[in-house]
Design a protein around this motif. Structure first.
Motif, PDB file in Angstrom:
ATOM      1  N   LYS A  98      40.143  14.972 -11.128  1.00 30.99           N
ATOM      2  CA  LYS A  98      39.417  15.585 -12.245  1.00 30.99           C
ATOM      3  C   LYS A  98      38.477  16.689 -11.736  1.00 30.99           C
ATOM      4  CE  LYS A  98      36.655  14.739 -16.350  1.00 30.99           C
ATOM      5  NZ  LYS A  98      36.079  16.053 -16.144  1.00 30.99           N
ATOM      6  N   LYS A  99      37.790  16.408 -10.617  1.00 30.50           N
ATOM      7  CA  LYS A  99      36.862  17.404 -10.083  1.00 30.50           C
ATOM      8  C   LYS A  99      37.617  18.659  -9.615  1.00 30.50           C
ATOM      9  CE  LYS A  99      34.237  14.428  -7.410  1.00 30.50           C
ATOM     10  NZ  LYS A  99      33.147  14.046  -6.517  1.00 30.50           N
ATOM     11  N   LEU A 100      38.748  18.430  -8.945  1.00 29.80           N
ATOM     12  CA  LEU A 100      39.509  19.579  -8.433  1.00 29.80           C
ATOM     13  C   LEU A 100      40.167  20.371  -9.552  1.00 29.80           C
ATOM     14  CD1 LEU A 100      41.148  18.036  -5.248  1.00 29.80           C
ATOM     15  CD2 LEU A 100      39.635  20.018  -5.291  1.00 29.80           C
ATOM     16  N   LYS A 101      40.720  19.652 -10.521  1.00 29.55           N
ATOM     17  CA  LYS A 101      41.415  20.388 -11.604  1.00 29.55           C
ATOM     18  C   LYS A 101      40.400  21.151 -12.456  1.00 29.55           C
ATOM     19  CE  LYS A 101      41.741  17.414 -15.566  1.00 29.55           C
ATOM     20  NZ  LYS A 101      42.415  17.085 -16.744  1.00 29.55           N
ATOM     21  N   ASP A 102      39.193  20.592 -12.628  1.00 31.20           N
ATOM     22  CA  ASP A 102      38.149  21.312 -13.373  1.00 31.20           C
ATOM     23  C   ASP A 102      37.732  22.576 -12.624  1.00 31.20           C
ATOM     24  OD1 ASP A 102      38.231  19.438 -15.323  1.00 31.20           O
ATOM     25  OD2 ASP A 102      36.317  18.474 -14.838  1.00 31.20           O
ATOM     26  N   MET A 103      37.650  22.454 -11.296  1.00 25.66           N
ATOM     27  CA  MET A 103      37.281  23.624 -10.493  1.00 25.66           C
ATOM     28  C   MET A 103      38.349  24.721 -10.604  1.00 25.66           C
ATOM     29  SD  MET A 103      36.617  23.825  -6.412  1.00 25.66           S
ATOM     30  CE  MET A 103      34.931  23.337  -6.271  1.00 25.66           C
ATOM     31  N   VAL A 104      39.610  24.315 -10.468  1.00 24.30           N
ATOM     32  CA  VAL A 104      40.713  25.285 -10.577  1.00 24.30           C
ATOM     33  C   VAL A 104      40.664  25.953 -11.949  1.00 24.30           C
ATOM     34  CG1 VAL A 104      43.238  25.494 -10.745  1.00 24.30           C
ATOM     35  CG2 VAL A 104      42.225  24.116  -8.927  1.00 24.30           C
ATOM     36  N   TYR A 148      50.478  15.057  -9.559  1.00 18.77           N
ATOM     37  CA  TYR A 148      51.295  15.080  -8.330  1.00 18.77           C
ATOM     38  C   TYR A 148      51.448  16.497  -7.779  1.00 18.77           C
ATOM     39  CZ  TYR A 148      55.006  17.198 -10.995  1.00 18.77           C
ATOM     40  OH  TYR A 148      55.712  18.092 -11.742  1.00 18.77           O
ATOM     41  N   LEU A 149      51.511  17.472  -8.707  1.00 17.40           N
ATOM     42  CA  LEU A 149      51.718  18.864  -8.297  1.00 17.40           C
ATOM     43  C   LEU A 149      50.500  19.382  -7.540  1.00 17.40           C
ATOM     44  CD1 LEU A 149      53.897  21.021  -8.665  1.00 17.40           C
ATOM     45  CD2 LEU A 149      52.689  21.800 -10.696  1.00 17.40           C
ATOM     46  N   LEU A 150      49.320  19.100  -8.084  1.00 21.15           N
ATOM     47  CA  LEU A 150      48.085  19.529  -7.424  1.00 21.15           C
ATOM     48  C   LEU A 150      47.965  18.834  -6.067  1.00 21.15           C
ATOM     49  CD1 LEU A 150      45.711  21.411  -8.175  1.00 21.15           C
ATOM     50  CD2 LEU A 150      44.409  19.388  -8.789  1.00 21.15           C
ATOM     51  N   PHE A 165      40.895  14.128  -0.032  1.00 22.77           N
ATOM     52  CA  PHE A 165      40.687  15.183  -1.033  1.00 22.77           C
ATOM     53  C   PHE A 165      39.223  15.352  -1.419  1.00 22.77           C
ATOM     54  CE2 PHE A 165      45.234  14.469  -1.592  1.00 22.77           C
ATOM     55  CZ  PHE A 165      45.689  15.766  -1.686  1.00 22.77           C
ATOM     56  N   GLU A 166      38.465  14.286  -1.312  1.00 23.83           N
ATOM     57  CA  GLU A 166      37.021  14.378  -1.617  1.00 23.83           C
ATOM     58  C   GLU A 166      36.363  15.351  -0.626  1.00 23.83           C
ATOM     59  OE1 GLU A 166      34.813  11.144  -3.126  1.00 23.83           O
ATOM     60  OE2 GLU A 166      33.762  12.942  -3.802  1.00 23.83           O
ATOM     61  N   ASP A 167      36.730  15.232   0.652  1.00 26.77           N
ATOM     62  CA  ASP A 167      36.179  16.149   1.661  1.00 26.77           C
ATOM     63  C   ASP A 167      36.612  17.578   1.344  1.00 26.77           C
ATOM     64  OD1 ASP A 167      35.062  14.022   2.876  1.00 26.77           O
ATOM     65  OD2 ASP A 167      36.385  14.006   4.641  1.00 26.77           O
ATOM     66  N   TYR A 168      37.829  17.725   0.871  1.00 29.51           N
ATOM     67  CA  TYR A 168      38.304  19.077   0.526  1.00 29.51           C
ATOM     68  C   TYR A 168      37.483  19.649  -0.641  1.00 29.51           C
ATOM     69  CZ  TYR A 168      41.291  23.028  -0.583  1.00 29.51           C
ATOM     70  OH  TYR A 168      41.738  24.306  -0.832  1.00 29.51           O
ATOM     71  N   TYR A 169      37.241  18.813  -1.632  1.00 32.66           N
ATOM     72  CA  TYR A 169      36.425  19.258  -2.775  1.00 32.66           C
ATOM     73  C   TYR A 169      35.028  19.683  -2.295  1.00 32.66           C
ATOM     74  CZ  TYR A 169      33.649  19.165  -7.009  1.00 32.66           C
ATOM     75  OH  TYR A 169      32.792  19.522  -8.029  1.00 32.66           O
ATOM     76  N   ASN A 170      34.434  18.874  -1.422  1.00 30.37           N
ATOM     77  CA  ASN A 170      33.100  19.209  -0.913  1.00 30.37           C
ATOM     78  C   ASN A 170      33.124  20.486  -0.075  1.00 30.37           C
ATOM     79  OD1 ASN A 170      31.769  17.105  -2.167  1.00 30.37           O
ATOM     80  ND2 ASN A 170      32.286  15.659  -0.538  1.00 30.37           N
ATOM     81  N   TYR A 171      34.206  20.678   0.650  1.00 28.08           N
ATOM     82  CA  TYR A 171      34.376  21.908   1.438  1.00 28.08           C
ATOM     83  C   TYR A 171      34.379  23.127   0.498  1.00 28.08           C
ATOM     84  CZ  TYR A 171      36.314  24.952   5.100  1.00 28.08           C
ATOM     85  OH  TYR A 171      36.511  25.969   6.007  1.00 28.08           O
ATOM     86  N   LEU A 172      35.122  23.000  -0.596  1.00 26.88           N
ATOM     87  CA  LEU A 172      35.200  24.103  -1.570  1.00 26.88           C
ATOM     88  C   LEU A 172      33.842  24.375  -2.231  1.00 26.88           C
ATOM     89  CD1 LEU A 172      38.532  23.115  -3.308  1.00 26.88           C
ATOM     90  CD2 LEU A 172      38.113  25.318  -2.203  1.00 26.88           C
ATOM     91  N   LYS A 173      33.058  23.328  -2.343  1.00 29.33           N
ATOM     92  CA  LYS A 173      31.762  23.468  -3.035  1.00 29.33           C
ATOM     93  C   LYS A 173      30.654  23.947  -2.097  1.00 29.33           C
ATOM     94  CE  LYS A 173      30.061  21.951  -6.832  1.00 29.33           C
ATOM     95  NZ  LYS A 173      30.206  22.638  -8.044  1.00 29.33           N
TER      96      LYS A 173
END
Ligand code: SAM
Length: 280
Positions: free
Chosen positions: A14-20, A34-36, A52-60
């Motif tokens: 949800k966090k990643l798709k909202d960011m995208v 699955y695609l994301l 993926f949580e670390d990836y989200y934090n990296y993006l933020k």
């Protein structure tokens, strides 16, 4: 590290798709999780991140987040395209262009501007260039083609202008011989006479300021991009395009796309083989 077993939890999805979505307007429904997951797992691998949580934090929060956001956009976009992708629509495009050429015959400054909005790797704008050369071989009009996309990766490829046979499967041998040079790797390089008609740039269609960067246009092709948006981003994109069209200008969408229940700004002027919209 083994990445194939990485799981994207519902919460992080949800966090990643909202960011995208916030950045690009591209909407990943729950069914597309699955695609994301597949598309972003490669980034985790490149950055050596274990979840993926670390990836989200990296993006933020990473100091390198701006560069990673570009990679994110390269990863989440669907860039499928080809030369002469929709011939029935391109025939209508040529008819519309002939009308515009005719109506500008009595003007002293003759300049026709065409925008391939979301041009991916360049096949669409170069197809337009070829059609212009074929249909208006000795015209004194200056035709300008602008190809834009949100993904910098596809734009790099568009600027190179080198293609494989598959993406040129709809091009006749005569067109290949006339407008391409064969490379040592058996690929096809678009000739300068077409390349020089075309300018490429990075534009996010949901960003009104970015859309204004290239001025106003006689024709906009915005094909096979709003299918990835939700209603709100579709509306924003269409409003931005409307603002960038000259009075009397035309908008082409992909054959499975329409403005029905999205926007009433445009007049629908063609329905036969393709929906065609006009700014009156
Ligand atoms: C399927 S391709 C369409 C290419 C071409 N118009 C065609 O129909 O063959 C969709 C393109 O839209 C681009 N795109 C997605 N969201 C965008 C946005 N917000 N702004 C600009 N381009 C975007 C993608 O990067 C991708 O290259």
């Amino acid at each position: 590290m083994e990445y194939s077993n990485l799981n994207l939890s519902d919460d992080v999805f949800k966090k990643l798709k909202d960011m995208v979505y916030e950045i690009s307007g591209i909407f990943f429904s729950d069914q597309k999780k699955y695609l994301l997951e597949t598309r972003l797992s490669k980034r985790l691998s490149v950055l050596n991140l274990s979840n993926f949580e670390d990836y989200y934090n990296y993006l933020k929060y990473s100091p390198l987040k701006n560069a990673e956001i570009k990679e994110l956009l390269n990863s989440v976009t669907t860039n499928e395209t080809s030369f002469f992708r929709d011939m029935p629509q391109l025939e209508i495009f040529v008819d519309v262009l002939k009308q515009i050429v005719q109506s500008s015959a009595d003007k002293s400054f003759k300049n026709i501007r065409i925008w391939s909005a979301a041009c991916s790797t360049g096949e669409e704008p170069y197809t337009i260039g070829i059609l212009i050369k074929e249909n208006f071989p000795s015209s004194s009009i200056k035709f300008e083609i602008i190809g834009t996309d949100i993904s910098e990766k596809v734009l790099e490829s568009a600027k190179k202008g080198i293609y494989n046979g598959y993406t040129l499967r709809n091009a006749s041998q005569a067109i290949l011989d006339k407008y391409f040079e064969k490379t040592d790797d058996d690929e096809y390089k678009i000739k300068d006479e077409i390349k020089n008609m075309t300018v490429f740039g990075n534009v996010n269609l949901i960003d009104a300021k970015e859309v204004k960067k290239y001025g106003s246009f006689d024709i906009v092709l915005c094909r096979n991009v709003i299918i990835y948006f939700d209603a709100e981003s579709k509306k924003k994109t269409i409003e931005n395009i409307y603002e960038s069209l000259k009075q009397g200008g035309y908008l082409f969408l992909g054959h499975s796309e329409s403005l029905h229940s999205i926007s009433s700004l445009f007049k629908l002027v063609g329905l036969g083989k393709t929906p065609l919209y006009k700014k009156e």
